[in-house]
Write an enzyme that holds these catalytic residues in place. Structure first.
Site, mmCIF file in Angstrom:
data_model
loop_
_atom_site.group_PDB
_atom_site.id
_atom_site.type_symbol
_atom_site.label_atom_id
_atom_site.label_comp_id
_atom_site.label_asym_id
_atom_site.label_seq_id
_atom_site.Cartn_x
_atom_site.Cartn_y
_atom_site.Cartn_z
ATOM 1 N N LYS A 147 0.868 -1.182 0.000
ATOM 2 C CA LYS A 147 0.000 0.000 0.000
ATOM 3 C C LYS A 147 0.903 1.229 0.000
ATOM 4 O O LYS A 147 1.463 1.616 1.022
ATOM 5 C CB LYS A 147 -0.906 0.050 1.238
ATOM 6 C CG LYS A 147 -1.970 1.140 1.071
ATOM 7 C CD LYS A 147 -2.400 1.791 2.359
ATOM 8 C CE LYS A 147 -1.672 3.052 2.704
ATOM 9 N NZ LYS A 147 -1.728 4.158 1.763
ATOM 10 N N GLU A 166 10.453 2.108 9.933
ATOM 11 C CA GLU A 166 11.405 3.189 9.632
ATOM 12 C C GLU A 166 10.642 4.478 9.844
ATOM 13 O O GLU A 166 9.739 4.799 9.070
ATOM 14 C CB GLU A 166 11.893 3.102 8.183
ATOM 15 C CG GLU A 166 12.608 1.823 7.812
ATOM 16 C CD GLU A 166 13.971 1.664 8.447
ATOM 17 O OE1 GLU A 166 14.484 2.638 9.045
ATOM 18 O OE2 GLU A 166 14.521 0.557 8.359
ATOM 19 N N CYS A 172 13.756 11.873 5.915
ATOM 20 C CA CYS A 172 13.768 11.413 7.309
ATOM 21 C C CYS A 172 15.146 11.578 7.938
ATOM 22 O O CYS A 172 15.262 11.799 9.136
ATOM 23 C CB CYS A 172 13.314 9.965 7.379
ATOM 24 S SG CYS A 172 14.136 8.926 6.174
ATOM 25 N N GLU A 181 10.143 17.046 14.188
ATOM 26 C CA GLU A 181 10.443 16.933 12.765
ATOM 27 C C GLU A 181 9.578 17.932 11.990
ATOM 28 O O GLU A 181 8.355 17.819 11.995
ATOM 29 C CB GLU A 181 10.120 15.500 12.345
ATOM 30 C CG GLU A 181 10.660 15.125 11.006
ATOM 31 C CD GLU A 181 10.370 13.663 10.695
ATOM 32 O OE1 GLU A 181 9.264 13.193 11.013
ATOM 33 O OE2 GLU A 181 11.242 13.008 10.116
HETATM 34 P P1 NAD Z 1 2.319 8.780 7.411
HETATM 35 O O1 NAD Z 1 2.657 7.990 8.606
HETATM 36 O O2 NAD Z 1 1.266 9.794 7.494
HETATM 37 O O3 NAD Z 1 1.888 7.811 6.209
HETATM 38 C C1 NAD Z 1 2.708 6.765 5.765
HETATM 39 C C2 NAD Z 1 1.844 5.685 5.156
HETATM 40 O O4 NAD Z 1 1.017 5.129 6.173
HETATM 41 C C3 NAD Z 1 0.904 6.153 4.061
HETATM 42 O O5 NAD Z 1 0.870 5.177 3.052
HETATM 43 C C4 NAD Z 1 -0.436 6.232 4.781
HETATM 44 O O6 NAD Z 1 -1.549 6.064 3.927
HETATM 45 C C5 NAD Z 1 -0.330 5.076 5.740
HETATM 46 N N1 NAD Z 1 -1.203 5.145 6.906
HETATM 47 C C6 NAD Z 1 -1.748 6.244 7.470
HETATM 48 N N2 NAD Z 1 -2.486 5.886 8.543
HETATM 49 C C7 NAD Z 1 -2.393 4.548 8.665
HETATM 50 C C8 NAD Z 1 -2.926 3.601 9.591
HETATM 51 N N3 NAD Z 1 -3.686 3.948 10.611
HETATM 52 N N4 NAD Z 1 -2.601 2.296 9.423
HETATM 53 C C9 NAD Z 1 -1.813 1.902 8.416
HETATM 54 N N5 NAD Z 1 -1.304 2.752 7.501
HETATM 55 C C10 NAD Z 1 -1.577 4.070 7.624
HETATM 56 O O7 NAD Z 1 3.699 9.406 6.942
HETATM 57 P P2 NAD Z 1 3.953 10.355 5.685
HETATM 58 O O8 NAD Z 1 3.406 11.695 6.017
HETATM 59 O O9 NAD Z 1 3.542 9.698 4.429
HETATM 60 O O10 NAD Z 1 5.558 10.405 5.664
HETATM 61 C C11 NAD Z 1 6.282 11.285 6.437
HETATM 62 C C12 NAD Z 1 6.910 10.594 7.621
HETATM 63 O O11 NAD Z 1 7.643 9.453 7.206
HETATM 64 C C13 NAD Z 1 7.917 11.450 8.345
HETATM 65 O O12 NAD Z 1 7.751 11.340 9.737
HETATM 66 C C14 NAD Z 1 9.257 10.860 7.939
HETATM 67 O O13 NAD Z 1 10.308 11.092 8.807
HETATM 68 C C15 NAD Z 1 8.923 9.430 7.823
HETATM 69 N N6 NAD Z 1 9.891 8.747 6.954
HETATM 70 C C16 NAD Z 1 10.792 7.893 7.517
HETATM 71 C C17 NAD Z 1 11.744 7.273 6.722
HETATM 72 C C18 NAD Z 1 12.736 6.315 7.305
HETATM 73 O O14 NAD Z 1 13.285 5.541 6.548
HETATM 74 N N7 NAD Z 1 12.970 6.313 8.595
HETATM 75 C C19 NAD Z 1 11.764 7.508 5.365
HETATM 76 C C20 NAD Z 1 10.840 8.386 4.825
HETATM 77 C C21 NAD Z 1 9.893 8.997 5.637
#
Ligand code: NAD
Length: 475
Positions: free
Chosen positions: A170, A245, A279, A379
């Site tokens: 997803k 992650e 990130c 962040e």
């Molecule tokens: P997010 O957590 O809002 O969404 C990530 C994914 O999770 C999306 O596909 C979203 O649809 C899904 N999602 C949302 N709610 C969910 C739920 N209740 N259950 C299951 N899935 C759900 O994050 P974002 O805004 O897309 O990305 C930004 C964040 O990601 C930042 O905090 C960033 O630091 C982190 N990030 C971390 C890394 C790493 O490798 N550590 C890499 C990239 C981004």
């Protein structure tokens, strides 16, 4: 307009059960760029069933065949280069050159790295009379964010495929088109039916049922901490393995013997790369008080050189942030920084001149930041640098580690002993000395609230494997 209202399940594009769609916005124009299916739990059930049905055959696919499959994926991926670059430029707003040199390349690298890791990977090992076998864990649910649409997906997919675990992906509903192209790539590469399944939709409709599905044996997630917690909670009901992650607030420690110009250029890059939506962004810049004035002057000069604008313009070096929500978040943190008493040294709230349409933020520098401030602890995920000063290395390390996160850290200077000491002292999954380039066979992941587990190369493959001990095998 790009319209993809089908899901890729069991090797076919089929209608989503919900019949509903989600608009995908181009962040540089604020216009609808495309539509995708808003999947639901019935789609998830179908996809998981398809993956589960092929689990045993895929797990037992000879390693040579899995290598050949990854080679074919690499070829098909390269064939779709222009489409991938176009999708990322449109859905993420990444400047075209970065869509090619960073995003397209990173995805490709992961498939190559996973394939190469299989050359030496030991799936079996004899210990006395026993045999220790590493075998694919089973159906894996993969949930990815929007900030690196091909990197995050490809690194999980390549590792799972190398391990022999079928998957249900997803991707982020904000950047789904790069993942749709991946589905087409796998189809063209002859990935067996059921091994790869794509269910588009939002977190609630698809992410939640996937994380709680009884036939999913592991969840691999990249995204924000709060979502990671929810996934872990769901997965805990039947003790699924969880790989996370999450976010970061990484320190960049500059030593006093540094080439200040080089350090300022590098520190600015760490903050404006991908419009700060990284990130591992080194957004807490720690400098010795003695070189602060010279450093911030140079940093300002490099911030000023950032060309913010249309991602399709060849001269643009920084595009918009992903969404209105993200834009508002960045604006709000800039306000907070000023209210907390940090000095707004460059940039600020609002859009850069002449960019009224699109979620464009200004490259921004705060000085006189205290590590207790929100802009030092949280962040921001935008192009905002927080400059802090330190008096000695002990204090620098203390500040660097005074955070709930531990994803990355950076250090730059000349004294080798200090560089090594700092690198060993920073509590983070990856520490970069003097800006050396990355390598795709190195483990990647976080300490503390930045995550659980490690991805990339052979470490990534390990995550999708179970370990079985067979006693008496050689007796
Ligand atoms: P997010 O957590 O809002 O969404 C990530 C994914 O999770 C999306 O596909 C979203 O649809 C899904 N999602 C949302 N709610 C969910 C739920 N209740 N259950 C299951 N899935 C759900 O994050 P974002 O805004 O897309 O990305 C930004 C964040 O990601 C930042 O905090 C960033 O630091 C982190 N990030 C971390 C890394 C790493 O490798 N550590 C890499 C990239 C981004």
């Amino acid at each position: 307009m790009e319209t993809y209202t089908k899901q890729y399940i069991n090797g076919e594009w089929i209608d989503s059960m919900s019949g509903e769609t989600i608009d995908v916005i181009n962040p540089a124009t604020e216009e609808v760029y495309g539509k995708i299916a808003k999947g639901n739990s019935e789609d998830v059930d179908k996809a998981v069933e398809a993956a589960d049905a092929v689990y045993l055959t895929f797990r037992n696919m000879p390693v040579e065949d899995r290598k050949n499959m990854l080679d074919r994926i690499v070829t098909e991926y390269e064939n779709r280069k222009d489409d991938i670059i176009k999708a990322i430029t449109s859905e993420l707003g990444s400047p075209k050159s970065k869509s090619e040199n960073v995003h397209y390349e990173m995805g490709l690298t992961h498939f190559k790295a996973a394939r190469d890791a299989l050359d030496d990977f030991q799936f079996e090992e004899r210990r006395g009379d026993a045999l220790v076998v590493k075998e694919a864990i089973g159906v894996a649910g993969l949930i990815t964010p929007w900030n690196f649409p091909t990197n995050q997906t490809s690194l999980k997919l390549s590792a799972a495929m190398a391990a022999g675990s079928p998957v249900v992906l997803k991707p982020s509903e904000e950047t789904p088109f790069a993942a749709i192209i991946l589905a087409e790539i796998f189809d063209a590469a002859g990935v067996p039916k059921g091994v790869f399944n794509l269910v588009n939709g939002d977190g609630e409709g698809v992410g939640t049922p996937l994380s709680g599905h009884p036939k999913v044996r592991m969840m691999s997630f990249t995204g924000s901490g709060p979502t990671g917690s929810k996934i872990m909670e769901k997965a805990s009901q039947d003790f699924k393995r969880v790989a996370l992650e999450l976010g970061g607030k990484s320190p960049y420690i500059i030593l006093d013997d540094v080439d200040i110009d080089k350090a300022a250029r590098s520190a600015v890059q760490k903050v404006v790369n991908n419009t700060g939506q990284v990130c591992t962004a080194g957004t807490r810049t720690l400098i010795p008080a003695s070189i602060k004035d010279e450093f911030i002057k140079k940093a300002k000069q490099y911030m000023h050189e950032v060309v913010v604008g249309d991602p399709n313009d060849e001269t643009t070096t920084m595009g918009p942030v992903i969404s209105k929500k993200q834009f508002d978040q960045v604006q709000s943190y800039i306000d907070i920084g000023e209210k907390e008493g940090a000095k707004l040294y460059y940039g600020g709230t609002g859009k850069p001149d002449g960019l009224d349409k699109g979620y464009f933020a200004k490259p921004t520098i705060f000085t006189d930041v205290d590590n207790k401030m929100q802009i030092a602890q949280e962040e921001i995920f935008g192009p905002v640098m927080s400059v802090l000063t330190y008096k000695d290395l002990g204090e620098a390390i203390e500040i660097a580690n005074d955070t709930k996160y531990g994803l990355a850290g950076y250090v730059m200077g000349n004294d080798k002993a200090s560089l090594k000491k700092i690198a060993r002292s920073i509590e983070a999954g990856t520490v970069g000395i003097n800006d050396v380039p990355g390598q795709s066979d190195l483990p990647f992941g976080g300490y503390k609230q930045s995550g659980l587990g490690r991805e990339w190369g052979d470490f990534g493959i390990e995550e999708f494997l179970e370990v079985k001990t067979i006693k008496g095998y050689f007796a």
